[in-house]
Design an enzyme around this catalytic site. Structure first.
Site, PDB file in Angstrom:
ATOM      1  N   GLY A  31       0.806  -1.221   0.000  1.00  0.00           N
ATOM      2  CA  GLY A  31       0.000   0.000   0.000  1.00  0.00           C
ATOM      3  C   GLY A  31       0.836   1.265   0.000  1.00  0.00           C
ATOM      4  N   GLY A  36       5.180   3.997  -8.948  1.00  0.00           N
ATOM      5  CA  GLY A  36       5.798   2.672  -9.120  1.00  0.00           C
ATOM      6  C   GLY A  36       4.748   1.580  -9.021  1.00  0.00           C
ATOM      7  N   HIS A  37       3.916   1.642  -7.970  1.00  0.00           N
ATOM      8  CA  HIS A  37       2.835   0.663  -7.823  1.00  0.00           C
ATOM      9  C   HIS A  37       1.875   0.749  -9.012  1.00  0.00           C
ATOM     10  CE1 HIS A  37       3.780   1.454  -3.414  1.00  0.00           C
ATOM     11  NE2 HIS A  37       3.932   0.161  -3.490  1.00  0.00           N
ATOM     12  N   LYS A 149      12.973  -2.167  -8.520  1.00  0.00           N
ATOM     13  CA  LYS A 149      13.529  -1.429  -7.383  1.00  0.00           C
ATOM     14  C   LYS A 149      13.944  -2.389  -6.281  1.00  0.00           C
ATOM     15  CE  LYS A 149      11.976   0.332  -3.983  1.00  0.00           C
ATOM     16  NZ  LYS A 149      11.697   0.878  -2.666  1.00  0.00           N
ATOM     17  N   ARG A 187       8.361   4.863   1.437  1.00  0.00           N
ATOM     18  CA  ARG A 187       9.091   5.457   2.571  1.00  0.00           C
ATOM     19  C   ARG A 187       9.583   6.878   2.288  1.00  0.00           C
ATOM     20  NH1 ARG A 187      10.877  -0.240   3.227  1.00  0.00           N
ATOM     21  NH2 ARG A 187      10.231  -0.910   5.317  1.00  0.00           N
TER      22      ARG A 187
HETATM   23  P1  AMP Z   1       5.858  -2.314  -1.740  1.00  0.00           P
HETATM   24  O1  AMP Z   1       4.467  -1.812  -1.555  1.00  0.00           O
HETATM   25  O2  AMP Z   1       6.918  -1.295  -1.454  1.00  0.00           O
HETATM   26  O3  AMP Z   1       6.105  -3.649  -1.089  1.00  0.00           O
HETATM   27  O4  AMP Z   1       6.009  -2.570  -3.300  1.00  0.00           O
HETATM   28  C1  AMP Z   1       5.079  -3.346  -4.017  1.00  0.00           C
HETATM   29  C2  AMP Z   1       5.656  -3.633  -5.386  1.00  0.00           C
HETATM   30  O5  AMP Z   1       5.905  -2.387  -6.049  1.00  0.00           O
HETATM   31  C3  AMP Z   1       6.990  -4.374  -5.327  1.00  0.00           C
HETATM   32  O6  AMP Z   1       7.041  -5.340  -6.362  1.00  0.00           O
HETATM   33  C4  AMP Z   1       7.996  -3.285  -5.566  1.00  0.00           C
HETATM   34  O7  AMP Z   1       9.196  -3.731  -6.158  1.00  0.00           O
HETATM   35  C5  AMP Z   1       7.233  -2.379  -6.519  1.00  0.00           C
HETATM   36  N1  AMP Z   1       7.785  -1.027  -6.492  1.00  0.00           N
HETATM   37  C6  AMP Z   1       8.060  -0.275  -5.399  1.00  0.00           C
HETATM   38  N2  AMP Z   1       8.618   0.895  -5.756  1.00  0.00           N
HETATM   39  C7  AMP Z   1       8.709   0.872  -7.115  1.00  0.00           C
HETATM   40  C8  AMP Z   1       9.200   1.786  -8.090  1.00  0.00           C
HETATM   41  N3  AMP Z   1       9.727   2.964  -7.755  1.00  0.00           N
HETATM   42  N4  AMP Z   1       9.137   1.428  -9.385  1.00  0.00           N
HETATM   43  C9  AMP Z   1       8.607   0.233  -9.753  1.00  0.00           C
HETATM   44  N5  AMP Z   1       8.131  -0.667  -8.887  1.00  0.00           N
HETATM   45  C10 AMP Z   1       8.179  -0.358  -7.586  1.00  0.00           C
END
Ligand code: AMP
Length: 282
Positions: A31, A36-37, A149, A187
């Site tokens: 979340g 990116g998400h 990432k 973050r």
């Molecule tokens: P997280 O919510 O941070 O666990 O991320 C969920 C998904 O989004 C994971 O597969 C991450 O690698 C991807 N993700 C996070 N930040 C980025 C970003 N800047 N660009 C592309 N994918 C991302």
């Protein structure tokens, strides 16, 4: 978009969609969405009949003293953004639905989790692989989408998928960045303005390293030392690791003779950021 919080309900729903012949794309997340998400959701939307997004801040992938309690959360905002991105099903379970009383089964990928973030965050990847295996079992997607990432995570998830015979494709998409190159991360909102400015050194140091390799530098130590020196030039930065590794095995390398992973983790105050680049000699 339908919001589901019960594991048995998402399992039934996905099973019935599969019986109708629908393909399912899964985007696992914690979340606090950013571009990116959303890039993963859009790609999943383009590739599949049904897009499922999971939103779950997974307690077992945080170590003692890490930022589980202060991890950014915005479920309402996330649901609105998922809907706009064309998501069909949002799975947002409470912790006790994923880890009910008596839970005691974990999935462990061994060698790939030894170095890099695995070394500085013991138990982190065991938490990631356990929840990802549960999501794969509940949703049984045709494809699951991850970001570069979190490079080590994507390799660990590929290994898990192959080793446990999950019948799905892992799709890894490029890192989405801010205008100054900083990798988007949930973050980042916790950085103070001076820390946020300082954090652009991460992208700059990856770029400088790549330039040096392109003009002929082959010594991993020389490159790692140069990246460290550049980051240490920022008084607000505290290096956790800077490493050059084989992009498949993640083992440290002495020489850069082919595509090589340059990965780093750096703290700015309490906030730990990661980034990486695959560097290929000219
Ligand atoms: P997280 O919510 O941070 O666990 O991320 C969920 C998904 O989004 C994971 O597969 C991450 O690698 C991807 N993700 C996070 N930040 C980025 C970003 N800047 N660009 C592309 N994918 C991302």
């Amino acid at each position: 978009m339908q919001v589901i919080d019960e594991p048995s309900a998402i399992q039934r729903r996905c099973e019935s969609l599969r019986r109708e012949g629908k393909t399912i794309g899964l985007v696992p997340t914690m979340g606090a969405f950013h571009e990116g998400h959303l890039s993963l959701m859009r790609r999943a939307r383009a590739d599949n009949d049904i897009v499922v997004v999971s939103i779950f801040v997974n307690p077992i992938q945080f170590g003692l003293g890490e930022d589980f309690d202060s991890y950014p959360r915005d479920v309402h905002g996330d649901l609105a953004q998922s809907e706009r991105a064309g998501v069909d099903l949002a799975f947002a379970p409470p912790i006790e639905a994923i880890y009910p009383k008596g839970f005691q089964t974990y999935v462990d990928v061994t060698e790939l989790t030894e170095g890099l973030c695995g070394a500085s965050r013991p138990g982190h990847f065991r938490g990631v692989t356990t929840v990802v295996a549960k999501l794969f079992n509940l949703i049984r997607p045709n494809q699951a989408y991850f970001g570069q990432k979190d490079y080590q995570q994507s390799m660990v998830v590929r290994r898990l998928t192959a080793d446990l015979n999950f019948d799905l494709d892992i799709v890894v998409l490029p890192t989405v960045r801010e205008a100054d190159g900083l990798a988007m991360s949930s973050r980042n909102v916790r950085l103070t303005p001076p820390q946020r400015r300082a954090a652009s050194v991460l992208y700059a140091s990856l770029s400088r390293a790549e330039e040096r390799v392109k003009i002929g530098e082959r010594s991993a130590k020389t490159i790692v030392d140069a990246v460290r020196a550049m980051i240490e030039g920022e008084p607000l930065a505290r290096i956790d690791y800077v490493a050059l590794c084989h992009p498949e095995t993640l083992q440290p390398l002495d020489r850069i003779d082919g595509p090589t992973l340059l990965a780093l983790a750096v703290r700015f105050g309490e906030t730990r950021l990661i980034d990486n680049r695959i560097i290929t000699p000219a």
